[in-house]
Design a protein around this motif. Sequence first.
Motif, PDB file in Angstrom:
ATOM      1  N   GLY A  11       0.821  -1.200   0.000  1.00 17.83           N
ATOM      2  CA  GLY A  11       0.000   0.000   0.000  1.00 17.83           C
ATOM      3  C   GLY A  11       0.853   1.247   0.000  1.00 17.83           C
ATOM      4  O   GLY A  11       2.047   1.209  -0.315  1.00 17.83           O
ATOM      5  N   LEU A  12       0.228   2.353   0.380  1.00 16.64           N
ATOM      6  CA  LEU A  12       0.897   3.644   0.410  1.00 16.64           C
ATOM      7  C   LEU A  12       0.895   4.189   1.829  1.00 16.64           C
ATOM      8  O   LEU A  12      -0.083   4.048   2.557  1.00 16.64           O
ATOM      9  N   ALA A  13       2.004   4.800   2.217  1.00 19.85           N
ATOM     10  CA  ALA A  13       2.141   5.378   3.544  1.00 19.85           C
ATOM     11  C   ALA A  13       2.546   6.835   3.428  1.00 19.85           C
ATOM     12  O   ALA A  13       3.224   7.229   2.474  1.00 19.85           O
ATOM     13  N   VAL A  14       2.130   7.641   4.409  1.00 20.28           N
ATOM     14  CA  VAL A  14       2.495   9.051   4.460  1.00 20.28           C
ATOM     15  C   VAL A  14       3.714   9.206   5.361  1.00 20.28           C
ATOM     16  O   VAL A  14       3.703   8.809   6.520  1.00 20.28           O
ATOM     17  N   VAL A  15       4.772   9.771   4.803  1.00 18.06           N
ATOM     18  CA  VAL A  15       6.009  10.017   5.542  1.00 18.06           C
ATOM     19  C   VAL A  15       6.138  11.522   5.737  1.00 18.06           C
ATOM     20  O   VAL A  15       6.052  12.285   4.774  1.00 18.06           O
ATOM     21  N   GLU A  16       6.340  11.953   6.979  1.00 18.29           N
ATOM     22  CA  GLU A  16       6.343  13.382   7.289  1.00 18.29           C
ATOM     23  C   GLU A  16       7.687  13.851   7.818  1.00 18.29           C
ATOM     24  O   GLU A  16       8.305  13.179   8.651  1.00 18.29           O
ATOM     25  N   GLY A  17       8.116  15.010   7.357  1.00 20.37           N
ATOM     26  CA  GLY A  17       9.314  15.650   7.862  1.00 20.37           C
ATOM     27  C   GLY A  17      10.556  15.272   7.065  1.00 20.37           C
ATOM     28  O   GLY A  17      10.677  14.149   6.586  1.00 20.37           O
ATOM     29  N   PRO A  18      11.498  16.221   6.925  1.00 22.96           N
ATOM     30  CA  PRO A  18      12.703  15.951   6.143  1.00 22.96           C
ATOM     31  C   PRO A  18      13.501  14.761   6.650  1.00 22.96           C
ATOM     32  O   PRO A  18      14.024  13.976   5.860  1.00 22.96           O
ATOM     33  N   ARG A  19      13.604  14.596   7.959  1.00 22.86           N
ATOM     34  CA  ARG A  19      14.404  13.487   8.499  1.00 22.86           C
ATOM     35  C   ARG A  19      13.792  12.142   8.133  1.00 22.86           C
ATOM     36  O   ARG A  19      14.489  11.209   7.716  1.00 22.86           O
ATOM     37  N   ALA A  20      12.476  12.019   8.298  1.00 21.35           N
ATOM     38  CA  ALA A  20      11.822  10.755   7.978  1.00 21.35           C
ATOM     39  C   ALA A  20      11.845  10.481   6.481  1.00 21.35           C
ATOM     40  O   ALA A  20      12.033   9.338   6.051  1.00 21.35           O
ATOM     41  N   VAL A  21      11.649  11.524   5.669  1.00 20.37           N
ATOM     42  CA  VAL A  21      11.701  11.336   4.222  1.00 20.37           C
ATOM     43  C   VAL A  21      13.109  10.920   3.792  1.00 20.37           C
ATOM     44  O   VAL A  21      13.287  10.013   2.966  1.00 20.37           O
ATOM     45  N   ASP A  22      14.121  11.558   4.357  1.00 20.50           N
ATOM     46  CA  ASP A  22      15.490  11.168   4.040  1.00 20.50           C
ATOM     47  C   ASP A  22      15.765   9.730   4.477  1.00 20.50           C
ATOM     48  O   ASP A  22      16.429   8.961   3.769  1.00 20.50           O
ATOM     49  N   GLY A  23      15.252   9.353   5.657  1.00 25.96           N
ATOM     50  CA  GLY A  23      15.441   7.989   6.122  1.00 25.96           C
ATOM     51  C   GLY A  23      14.771   6.979   5.216  1.00 25.96           C
ATOM     52  O   GLY A  23      15.316   5.902   4.951  1.00 25.96           O
ATOM     53  N   ALA A  24      13.585   7.317   4.731  1.00 23.97           N
ATOM     54  CA  ALA A  24      12.894   6.430   3.799  1.00 23.97           C
ATOM     55  C   ALA A  24      13.702   6.255   2.518  1.00 23.97           C
ATOM     56  O   ALA A  24      13.869   5.137   2.009  1.00 23.97           O
ATOM     57  N   LEU A  25      14.224   7.344   1.987  1.00 28.73           N
ATOM     58  CA  LEU A  25      15.044   7.263   0.782  1.00 28.73           C
ATOM     59  C   LEU A  25      16.302   6.442   1.032  1.00 28.73           C
ATOM     60  O   LEU A  25      16.694   5.605   0.205  1.00 28.73           O
ATOM     61  N   ALA A  26      16.955   6.665   2.178  1.00 28.08           N
ATOM     62  CA  ALA A  26      18.163   5.918   2.496  1.00 28.08           C
ATOM     63  C   ALA A  26      17.885   4.430   2.638  1.00 28.08           C
ATOM     64  O   ALA A  26      18.763   3.598   2.408  1.00 28.08           O
ATOM     65  N   SER A  27      16.646   4.088   3.010  1.00 31.43           N
ATOM     66  CA  SER A  27      16.258   2.690   3.160  1.00 31.43           C
ATOM     67  C   SER A  27      15.815   2.057   1.857  1.00 31.43           C
ATOM     68  O   SER A  27      15.448   0.882   1.832  1.00 31.43           O
ATOM     69  N   GLY A  28      15.807   2.843   0.781  1.00 27.12           N
ATOM     70  CA  GLY A  28      15.436   2.305  -0.520  1.00 27.12           C
ATOM     71  C   GLY A  28      13.987   2.455  -0.886  1.00 27.12           C
ATOM     72  O   GLY A  28      13.520   1.837  -1.851  1.00 27.12           O
ATOM     73  N   ALA A  29      13.240   3.277  -0.154  1.00 25.89           N
ATOM     74  CA  ALA A  29      11.819   3.442  -0.438  1.00 25.89           C
ATOM     75  C   ALA A  29      11.602   4.151  -1.771  1.00 25.89           C
ATOM     76  O   ALA A  29      12.414   4.973  -2.197  1.00 25.89           O
ATOM     77  N   THR A  30      10.487   3.819  -2.401  1.00 28.78           N
ATOM     78  CA  THR A  30      10.043   4.528  -3.596  1.00 28.78           C
ATOM     79  C   THR A  30       9.001   5.552  -3.188  1.00 28.78           C
ATOM     80  O   THR A  30       7.985   5.204  -2.575  1.00 28.78           O
ATOM     81  N   LEU A  31       9.254   6.821  -3.500  1.00 28.66           N
ATOM     82  CA  LEU A  31       8.319   7.885  -3.173  1.00 28.66           C
ATOM     83  C   LEU A  31       7.462   8.180  -4.402  1.00 28.66           C
ATOM     84  O   LEU A  31       7.976   8.608  -5.435  1.00 28.66           O
TER      85      LEU A  31
END
Length: 258
Positions: A11-31
């Motif tokens: 599914g889709l999840a909402v990621v909030e804040g620069p730190r969390a978005v950066d962490g998601a990207l670092a973990s390989g997430a697709t935005l």
Amino acid sequence: MRDRRQRDASGLAVVEGPRAVDGALASGATLEAVFARPELISRYAPEGAPADHPDAQRLGAGYRQQIGAIHPVPADVLDPLADAMNPQGVLAIARFADAPLDEAATAERVVVLEAVRDPGNAGAVVRSAVAVGFGAVIATHGSTDLWSPKALRGAAGLTFGPLVCRGHSTAEVLSALSDAGHVRVRATPDGDVGVDRLPSAERMTLVVGNEAHGPSTEAVGGTDVAVSIPMQRPVDSLNVAVAAAVLMYTMREAAGNS
């Protein structure tokens, strides 16, 4: 059957804040999309993003290719949409997929959240699991949603890294882990052994439970070792995320000695 379950658990999840978005990207997430205040949008823009992005090295050279549509949104429009009390000007929509239980059980180190209901605590457990190198995080029935905005903030967006599994009973989870060869360790204030006597094994699972009610009868009956952390009076318990971090680091050391 496995393929159908994987599709059903995505599914889709909402990621909030620069730190969390950066962490998601670092973990390989697709935005799928990023919404940010105009002054913050350039750090995520696939084209023309600044080369001196403060987290570029941590995120990796290809992080811009993980980002879909990008939308600058004024603060007075964006901030009311945020779940956080103090919005930080960035929201992202990220795609996630839960792992099947049998796949999560193949990880050498697993943490199980049993009826952990506070999303901030649950996220903090996930963040520590990633820091220690645990391969899977399993949340049983009755636990908070690990993909909720608050849990993702607590995890600094790192939930996209390990195998994540949700929606199974405690008995089902512990049975699957036993079948996969795990020594299942239950955290409790009155354990049979202290952290200094924790056994080592190739595959190990830590089970942490609800602070108010403690482990369920299924957790007590389905684990192999009960471990406690020594505490000075008058302290008789630790926050679940703190206790989990201490024990996961201990289990990492056990892995090196097994």
